[in-house]
Every structure is written in structure tokens, then in C-alpha cells.
Design an enzyme around this catalytic site. Structure first.
Site, PDB file in Angstrom:
ATOM      1  N   ASN A   1      48.174  32.953  31.873  1.00  0.00           N
ATOM      2  CA  ASN A   1      47.823  33.928  32.735  1.00  0.00           C
ATOM      3  C   ASN A   1      46.290  33.864  32.936  1.00  0.00           C
ATOM      4  OD1 ASN A   1      46.969  35.823  34.537  1.00  0.00           O
ATOM      5  ND2 ASN A   1      48.264  37.574  33.542  1.00  0.00           N
TER       6      ASN A   1
ATOM      7  N   ARG B   1      51.098  32.376  35.991  1.00  0.00           N
ATOM      8  CA  ARG B   1      51.368  33.090  36.771  1.00  0.00           C
ATOM      9  C   ARG B   1      50.197  32.825  37.797  1.00  0.00           C
ATOM     10  NH1 ARG B   1      47.849  38.718  36.813  1.00  0.00           N
ATOM     11  NH2 ARG B   1      48.919  39.684  38.291  1.00  0.00           N
TER      12      ARG B   1
ATOM     13  N   HIS C   1      53.310  42.164  42.217  1.00  0.00           N
ATOM     14  CA  HIS C   1      54.017  42.739  40.714  1.00  0.00           C
ATOM     15  C   HIS C   1      55.530  42.163  41.006  1.00  0.00           C
ATOM     16  CE1 HIS C   1      51.290  46.238  40.344  1.00  0.00           C
ATOM     17  NE2 HIS C   1      50.968  45.459  39.407  1.00  0.00           N
TER      18      HIS C   1
ATOM     19  N   ARG D   1      41.636  51.500  41.792  1.00  0.00           N
ATOM     20  CA  ARG D   1      42.090  51.267  43.120  1.00  0.00           C
ATOM     21  C   ARG D   1      42.305  52.444  44.031  1.00  0.00           C
ATOM     22  NH1 ARG D   1      45.767  46.432  41.793  1.00  0.00           N
ATOM     23  NH2 ARG D   1      44.124  44.792  40.902  1.00  0.00           N
TER      24      ARG D   1
ATOM     25  N   GLU E   1      56.921  40.276  31.866  1.00  0.00           N
ATOM     26  CA  GLU E   1      56.808  39.256  32.991  1.00  0.00           C
ATOM     27  C   GLU E   1      56.953  38.032  32.278  1.00  0.00           C
ATOM     28  OE1 GLU E   1      53.714  41.163  36.302  1.00  0.00           O
ATOM     29  OE2 GLU E   1      53.454  42.171  34.312  1.00  0.00           O
TER      30      GLU E   1
END
Length: 396
Positions: free
Chosen positions: A9, A90, A179, A240, A382
Site C-alpha cells: 500500500n 491496493r 473502502h 474531512r 483489508e
């Protein structure tokens, strides 16, 4: 044949890696290299002999991956001895082109490059990780697993924005969702915990970390999700804003003379919990709330209120709900968030057990035995999902 996958990643100035047994989910080793390109980088590698750390300067992602491989050689386990099955990457944004894991070749690299305008903060770094790994592992299959892929099952009425149609046709402006790797893993795990077939379940899954989103999952397929063309839309997050009146942008331009880039940066990195309370680490936010900090309490209330609104909306989208599933750092660890976000929804058949919620059992169920809707806490993984998808693809 080996089930071992090196999962990569790559961020703009970081490289996270894990060596995963795709069959069992065991992480044989993992590591993180941060501050790539700065005068002092930081590397942490966890292997069979424990953790090793260093602070040497690492100038590029290629240098970072070489440092990771050196750590495997020095601290184990040996990648040569394990005979990797694949390298899994990813990739944040696959647009509407990628709905499943895909073998990486020059054509895929070109297509992901074309998608950079949709994810300018993420896709360039993901591409850099891919290019470096292809050079260093030229004989290994490399697989791209896209955050957006899980949501390619959204129906047109869910992914279409009410904007001029040419915006979608010419510029790809639509809801994509993110996600997805987490949702894929957690949905399957929830079905196993419930002893049910995923194809028979309606789930509302809440991925609550520093980034937050929610998805309505019908029969294992995403039918609605809160993040949009970018990861900015939807729930309140660490830094955010989530949902916001689009006219705010024009107001800031006219009244303050801000540029589009200034507004974008503020809404992505200075808003959310950080904007409301000055703190985006949820553990610190909880400490501030406990001390009586009014801004921290307001941030918490806004955060939970937004979750509750989405739970109600997605209940309506699904019609019936079998389970609500909380995952990721905040979703897994904050009993307060789960309690406040679901408070008052008993008429919908949602009943939390306070004792179970405070200390979830191994099966993750935190609802009462008579709750019409099960509520679960399911840790996400993940990296394991990426490894599984990579192995499934290369074995056909």
C-alpha cells in the site's frame, strides 16, 4: 503452491507492506516506512523475531521497497524460502473500468494513470508502488485490488448525481464509493458470525476510522454508499467534512477570495473532527470530552448524528435489515459511538445490549437476544482480503 502474498500500500510519502498467508489470514510480517524523501525517514518492520526500527534517510519508493526487502532478509521471514504467489497492490480509484481484481500489465498502468484526475492524492502514489514492485519482482504476478471495485454493483439511480448528463458522460462525475476491500471482507465475516449465507443478508456496514463511510449491502452486493466521486462525501471524518452544501464553495470564493485548491485542502485536511474540536484522534477526542470540553462534545454529537441519519436512510433503501456491522478503528473500539448512534432506533428493531457493547464477545454480537436487527463488531482486515483476491485471481 504457496499462498503467501506480499501486499503493498504505497502512499505519497509512505510504504506499508504485509506478508500474508492468504489461506489463514496470518500476517507473517508487516512494516511501514514513513517520510520517504525527507532528511530522516522512519522504518518499522515486525517479523518472527519482534520489531526492528531505523531512521535512515530513504529517498524514493524504490529505495523504500529495497529497505523493506532488506528487512525481510535481516529480520525474516525469508521471501525466497516462502516462494511468493503474487504481489497485491491496493489501488484507491478504479473509476468505472475496474469491478474486480486485475492482473497488472502496461495497459492497466496506462488506464489507472488516466484515472489520476479522480484521485490525485492517491492514484499517483499507488502507481509508483506498482512500477517499483514490477521492476523488483519481474517474474511474479502483480494484482491490483481497487477500493472502488466493490461498489461497481451500485444501480444507476444510486451512483448518478443530478447534474448535467454530459458531466458523467464526458468527465466521469458520479458516485464511486471507497473502502470496498474492507466492505468485502467484513460482509463475509459478518455472515459467518451469524451462521447465514451472505446472499440472504441485508447489511448496513459502518467503516469508522480516520476516514469514515457506510454502505448498504444486499446479498453481498453494494447498493448504496456514502462516499462519492471522492472520499470527501458522506459521514463526518477525522479531517474531512463529509456532506456539505455545495454552495459553500462559491461563498468562500466570493467572500474570502479562496482558491479551489485552498477550499479542497481545508475540507479534506482541516475539517471534520479536527475542524470542530482541534483533534482528529478519536482517543484524544474522548479524553477531551471526559474533561468537559464543549467543542469535543459537539464534535462527537455531530459525528454520531450523521451516522444515525445514514443508518435510517439505508434502512429505507434496503427495506429490511438483518444486521448493522461496525468496523475499523472507531467502529471497533468506541462503545460510546455505537450506543449514541443507534440510540432511539428501537422501533426499527435495533436494540443494543449495554454489557455486550461495552465488551464485545468473540462472535462480535453486541445486540440483545430479542433485537430484530443484529448489531455486530467485526474487525476488518483489508490486507487479508487483498491477498485472498490476488491468490484467487492468479490461480484462476
Amino acid at each position: 503452491m504457496s499462498d503467501h502474498v506480499l501486499v503493498i500500500n504505497a502512499g505519497s510519502s509512505s510504504l506499508k507492506y504485509s506478508l500474508i498467508d492468504a489461506g489463514s489470514g496470518e500476517a507473517l510480517a508487516d512494516g511501514l516506512i514513513e517520510r520517504i524523501g525527507e532528511s530522516e525517514s522512519h522504518q518499522k518492520h515486525r517479523g518472527p523475531d519482534g520489531e526492528a526500527e531505523s531512521s535512515d534517510a530513504i529517498g524514493s519508493h524504490e529505495d523504500a521497497l529495497r529497505a523493506a526487502l532488506d528487512a525481510f532478509e535481516t529480520h525474516g521471514p525469508s521471501l525466497d524460502d516462502l516462494e511468493l504467489a503474487a504481489v497485491g497492490h491496493r489501488v484507491v480509484h478504479g473509476g468505472s473500468k475496474f469491478s474486480k481484481p486485475t492482473l497488472i500489465d502496461d495497459a492497466l498502468v496506462a488506464e489507472v494513470t488516466e484515472l489520476v484526475p479522480l484521485a490525485p492524492l492517491h492514484n499517483p502514489a499507488n502507481l509508483e508502488g506498482i512500477k517499483v514492485a514490477r521492476r523488483m519482482f519481474p517474474d511474479l504476478p502483480q494484482v491490483a485490488v481497487f477500493d472502488t471495485a466493490f461498489h461497481q454493483t451500485l444501480p444507476p439511480h444510486a451512483y448518478t448525481y443530478a447534474v448535467p448528463s454530459e458531466w458523467l458522460e464526458e468527465h466521469g462525475i458520479r458516485r464511486y464509493g471507497f473502502h470496498g476491500t474492507s466492505y468485502s471482507f467484513v460482509s463475509g465475516q459478518a455472515a459467518r458470525e451469524l451462521g447465514r449465507d451472505l446472499s440472504d443478508l441485508n447489511l448496513i456496514v459502518l467503516h469508522l476510522g480516520n476516514g469514515c463511510s457506510v454502505s448498504a449491502v444486499r446479498g453481498g452486493r453494494s447498493v448504496e454508499t456514502s462516499m462519492g466521486m471522492t472520499p470527501l462525501e458522506g459521514l463526518v471524518m477525522g479531517t474531512r467534512s463529509g456532506d456539505l452544501d455545495p454552495a459553500v464553495h462559491g461563498h468562500l470564493v466570493r467572500e474570502l477570495g479562496w482558491s479551489v485548491d485552498e477550499i479542497d485542502k481545508a475540507l479534506n485536511s482541516k475539517a471534520g473532527l479536527k475542524g470542530l474540536a482541534g483533534e482528529n484522534d478519536f482517543r484524544e477526542l474522548s479524553r477531551l470530552r471526559d474533561s468537559g470540553d464543549a467543542n469535543a462534545q459537539l464534535a462527537f454529537d455531530v459525528y454520531c448524528h450523521r451516522i444515525k441519519k445514514y443508518v435510517g436512510a439505508y434502512y429505507a433503501v434496503l427495506g429490511t435489515v438483518d444486521a448493522i456491522v461496525f468496523t475499523a478503528g472507531v467502529g471497533q473500539n468506541s462503545a460510546d459511538v455505537r450506543a449514541v448512534a443507534l440510540e432511539g432506533l428501537e422501533r426499527l428493531g435495533i436494540r443494543l445490549d449495554p454489557v455486550r457493547n461495552a465488551d464485545p464477545a468473540e462472535d462480535g454480537v453486541v445486540s440483545t437476544d430479542d433485537s430484530g436487527v443484529a448489531v455486530l463488531v467485526v474487525p476488518t482486515n483489508e490486507e487479508w482480503e487483498i491477498a485472498r483476491q490476488a491468490v484467487d485471481l492468479v490461480r484462476g
